[in-house]
Design a protein around this motif. Structure first.
Motif, PDB file in Angstrom:
ATOM      1  N   ALA A 186      58.923  74.483 -72.408  1.00 18.02           N
ATOM      2  CA  ALA A 186      58.993  75.473 -71.464  1.00 18.02           C
ATOM      3  C   ALA A 186      58.319  75.439 -70.295  1.00 18.02           C
ATOM      4  N   SER A 187      57.086  75.118 -70.384  1.00 17.39           N
ATOM      5  CA  SER A 187      56.546  74.866 -68.923  1.00 17.39           C
ATOM      6  C   SER A 187      56.913  73.714 -68.131  1.00 17.39           C
ATOM      7  N   VAL A 188      57.212  72.615 -68.836  1.00 17.76           N
ATOM      8  CA  VAL A 188      57.729  71.519 -67.775  1.00 17.76           C
ATOM      9  C   VAL A 188      58.861  71.653 -67.222  1.00 17.76           C
ATOM     10  N   VAL A 189      59.911  72.308 -68.318  1.00 14.81           N
ATOM     11  CA  VAL A 189      61.363  72.784 -67.703  1.00 14.81           C
ATOM     12  C   VAL A 189      61.116  73.561 -66.389  1.00 14.81           C
ATOM     13  N   THR A 190      60.513  74.794 -66.672  1.00 15.38           N
ATOM     14  CA  THR A 190      60.024  75.684 -65.586  1.00 15.38           C
ATOM     15  C   THR A 190      59.520  74.924 -64.336  1.00 15.38           C
ATOM     16  N   ASN A 191      58.568  74.058 -64.375  1.00 14.30           N
ATOM     17  CA  ASN A 191      58.219  73.376 -63.158  1.00 14.30           C
ATOM     18  C   ASN A 191      59.136  72.548 -62.547  1.00 14.30           C
ATOM     19  N   PHE A 192      59.991  71.950 -63.619  1.00 14.09           N
ATOM     20  CA  PHE A 192      61.216  71.241 -63.045  1.00 14.09           C
ATOM     21  C   PHE A 192      62.174  71.947 -62.285  1.00 14.09           C
ATOM     22  N   LEU A 193      62.625  73.238 -62.685  1.00 16.34           N
ATOM     23  CA  LEU A 193      63.522  73.919 -62.119  1.00 16.34           C
ATOM     24  C   LEU A 193      62.967  74.400 -60.687  1.00 16.34           C
ATOM     25  N   LEU A 194      61.684  74.862 -60.836  1.00 21.87           N
ATOM     26  CA  LEU A 194      61.037  75.342 -59.577  1.00 21.87           C
ATOM     27  C   LEU A 194      61.078  74.117 -58.658  1.00 21.87           C
ATOM     28  N   GLY A 195      60.776  72.887 -59.219  1.00 19.11           N
ATOM     29  CA  GLY A 195      60.613  71.980 -58.076  1.00 19.11           C
ATOM     30  C   GLY A 195      61.979  71.622 -57.428  1.00 19.11           C
ATOM     31  N   ILE A 196      63.236  71.806 -58.161  1.00 20.29           N
ATOM     32  CA  ILE A 196      64.455  71.624 -57.567  1.00 20.29           C
ATOM     33  C   ILE A 196      64.831  72.638 -56.510  1.00 20.29           C
ATOM     34  N   THR A 197      64.310  73.824 -57.069  1.00 17.81           N
ATOM     35  CA  THR A 197      64.780  75.104 -56.346  1.00 17.81           C
ATOM     36  C   THR A 197      64.116  75.077 -54.781  1.00 17.81           C
ATOM     37  N   ALA A 198      62.841  74.412 -54.943  1.00 21.62           N
ATOM     38  CA  ALA A 198      61.948  74.450 -53.514  1.00 21.62           C
ATOM     39  C   ALA A 198      62.713  73.377 -52.957  1.00 21.62           C
ATOM     40  N   ASN A 199      62.796  72.318 -53.545  1.00 21.71           N
ATOM     41  CA  ASN A 199      63.638  71.074 -52.627  1.00 21.71           C
ATOM     42  C   ASN A 199      64.993  71.550 -51.747  1.00 21.71           C
ATOM     43  N   CYS A 200      65.739  72.092 -52.845  1.00 23.42           N
ATOM     44  CA  CYS A 200      67.048  72.741 -52.115  1.00 23.42           C
ATOM     45  C   CYS A 200      66.839  73.825 -51.024  1.00 23.42           C
ATOM     46  N   CYS A 201      65.756  74.655 -51.280  1.00 22.15           N
ATOM     47  CA  CYS A 201      65.562  75.424 -50.074  1.00 22.15           C
ATOM     48  C   CYS A 201      65.013  74.617 -48.843  1.00 22.15           C
ATOM     49  N   HIS A 202      64.270  73.616 -49.090  1.00 20.75           N
ATOM     50  CA  HIS A 202      63.714  72.910 -48.087  1.00 20.75           C
ATOM     51  C   HIS A 202      64.868  72.151 -47.122  1.00 20.75           C
ATOM     52  N   ARG A 203      65.686  71.442 -48.022  1.00 15.88           N
ATOM     53  CA  ARG A 203      66.928  70.955 -47.475  1.00 15.88           C
ATOM     54  C   ARG A 203      67.642  72.024 -46.603  1.00 15.88           C
ATOM     55  N   TRP A 204      67.934  73.110 -47.099  1.00 16.82           N
ATOM     56  CA  TRP A 204      68.937  74.066 -46.437  1.00 16.82           C
ATOM     57  C   TRP A 204      68.366  74.513 -45.446  1.00 16.82           C
ATOM     58  N   SER A 205      67.108  74.927 -45.449  1.00 16.40           N
ATOM     59  CA  SER A 205      66.294  75.226 -44.081  1.00 16.40           C
ATOM     60  C   SER A 205      66.171  74.199 -43.043  1.00 16.40           C
ATOM     61  N   LYS A 206      66.284  72.737 -43.431  1.00 19.15           N
ATOM     62  CA  LYS A 206      66.160  71.706 -42.429  1.00 19.15           C
ATOM     63  C   LYS A 206      67.625  71.409 -41.771  1.00 19.15           C
ATOM     64  N   ALA A 207      68.582  71.618 -42.697  1.00 21.32           N
ATOM     65  CA  ALA A 207      70.151  71.450 -42.121  1.00 21.32           C
ATOM     66  C   ALA A 207      70.332  72.848 -41.244  1.00 21.32           C
ATOM     67  N   SER A 208      69.797  73.834 -41.525  1.00 20.80           N
ATOM     68  CA  SER A 208      70.159  75.072 -40.735  1.00 20.80           C
ATOM     69  C   SER A 208      69.374  75.053 -39.147  1.00 20.80           C
ATOM     70  N   GLU A 209      68.331  74.157 -39.282  1.00 16.91           N
ATOM     71  CA  GLU A 209      67.519  74.170 -37.817  1.00 16.91           C
ATOM     72  C   GLU A 209      68.158  72.924 -37.247  1.00 16.91           C
ATOM     73  N   GLU A 210      68.966  72.011 -37.791  1.00 15.71           N
ATOM     74  CA  GLU A 210      69.734  70.904 -37.099  1.00 15.71           C
ATOM     75  C   GLU A 210      71.117  71.271 -36.558  1.00 15.71           C
ATOM     76  N   GLU A 211      71.606  72.249 -37.062  1.00 14.44           N
ATOM     77  CA  GLU A 211      72.659  73.168 -36.777  1.00 14.44           C
ATOM     78  C   GLU A 211      72.613  73.960 -35.395  1.00 14.44           C
ATOM     79  N   GLU A 212      71.427  74.391 -35.413  1.00 14.37           N
ATOM     80  CA  GLU A 212      71.045  75.249 -34.355  1.00 14.37           C
ATOM     81  C   GLU A 212      70.943  74.405 -33.036  1.00 14.37           C
ATOM     82  N   ILE A 213      70.166  73.477 -33.364  1.00 15.10           N
ATOM     83  CA  ILE A 213      70.040  72.285 -32.189  1.00 15.10           C
ATOM     84  C   ILE A 213      71.446  71.756 -31.592  1.00 15.10           C
TER      85      ILE A 213
END
Length: 244
Positions: A217-244
């Motif tokens: 459960a700990s491994v799965v939770t850490n994996f999901l958190l990692g994916i979520t953090a990565n998606c948020c980072h990409r979404w944030s980066k894409a948003s910044e590029e569109e504004e430019i």
């Protein structure tokens, strides 16, 4: 060196002390001729067991001391026909692991029983229920194993102790004089001082399974958190590029 037992004793012997010797065995039928025997002292020897039927002819035997020996068990026929026994001392037998449920069957006159400082982890309630005259029971100093199998005995002992008045810190409780036959027990905190909890194989397997599940459960939770953090980072980066 083992000590041989005296064979030429008077037949009307009433008090026989064989204590503090190196006696390793008592011959079968050794007490056959001593029908008047009242007291037998065998303490501080090296006895591992007693021969079957040793007390068949000692119907007047009242006091038996087997303390400080190497007894490993108390079989069902150990005190066969010794119905006159009033006091039995089995204390300080460090290898004493088992008392047969019918070991004291028929000993209706037994008042004092000492099973202290042995190797008992369990004691059957049946072994004590047939002792209506029991006044003193000492069982302290044994490595009791707490668990469901001990509950009937503990409940019975608590009921007997409730008839006594005593300080909870005392090793003994004495019944009030107005209560006839009030028992004296050494079953308090001191008696179960060495009481400990043991785990079975099923318990260890369950603990291992729970640990495995928690790890997954700990491994799965850490994996999901990692994916979520990565998606948020990409979404944030894409948003910044569109504004430019």
């Amino acid at each position: 060196m083992a000590v041989s037992l005296e064979q030429n004793l008077p037949m009307d012997t009433r008090n026989l002390s064989l204590a503090h010797n190196r006696i390793t065995a008592v011959p079968p039928g050794y007490l056959t001729c001593y029908m008047e025997l009242r007291v037998l002292d065998l303490r501080n020897n090296s006895l591992v067991e007693l021969p079957p039927g040793l007390f068949l002819h000692t119907k007047r035997l009242a006091h038996l001391d087997l303390s400080y020996n190497n007894l490993s068990h108390v079989p069902a026929d150990m005190f066969q026909e010794a119905h006159g026994l009033v006091h039995i001392d089995l204390s300080h037998n460090p290898w004493l692991r088992r008392v047969h449920p019918q070991a004291f069957q028929g000993l209706v006159q037994l008042r004092d029983l000492d099973l202290s400082y042995g190797g008992l982890a369990f004691l059957s309630l049946e072994a004590l229920e047939g002792l209506p005259g029991l006044v003193t029971l000492q069982i302290g100093g044994n490595p009791w194993v707490c668990g469901c199998t001990m509950e009937p005995l503990l409940k019975w002992l608590r009921n007997r102790i409730q008839r006594c008045t005593a300080d909870s810190q005392l090793a003994e409780c004495r019944g009030p004089p107005e209560v006839e036959g009030a028992p004296l027990f050494s079953l308090t905190e001191e008696s179960f001082k060495a009481c400990h909890l043991t785990l079975t194989l099923d318990d260890y397997l369950f603990i291992a399974f729970v640990g495995f599940v928690v790890s997954i459960a700990s491994v799965v939770t850490n994996f999901l958190l990692g994916i979520t953090a990565n998606c948020c980072h990409r979404w944030s980066k894409a948003s910044e590029e569109e504004e430019i």
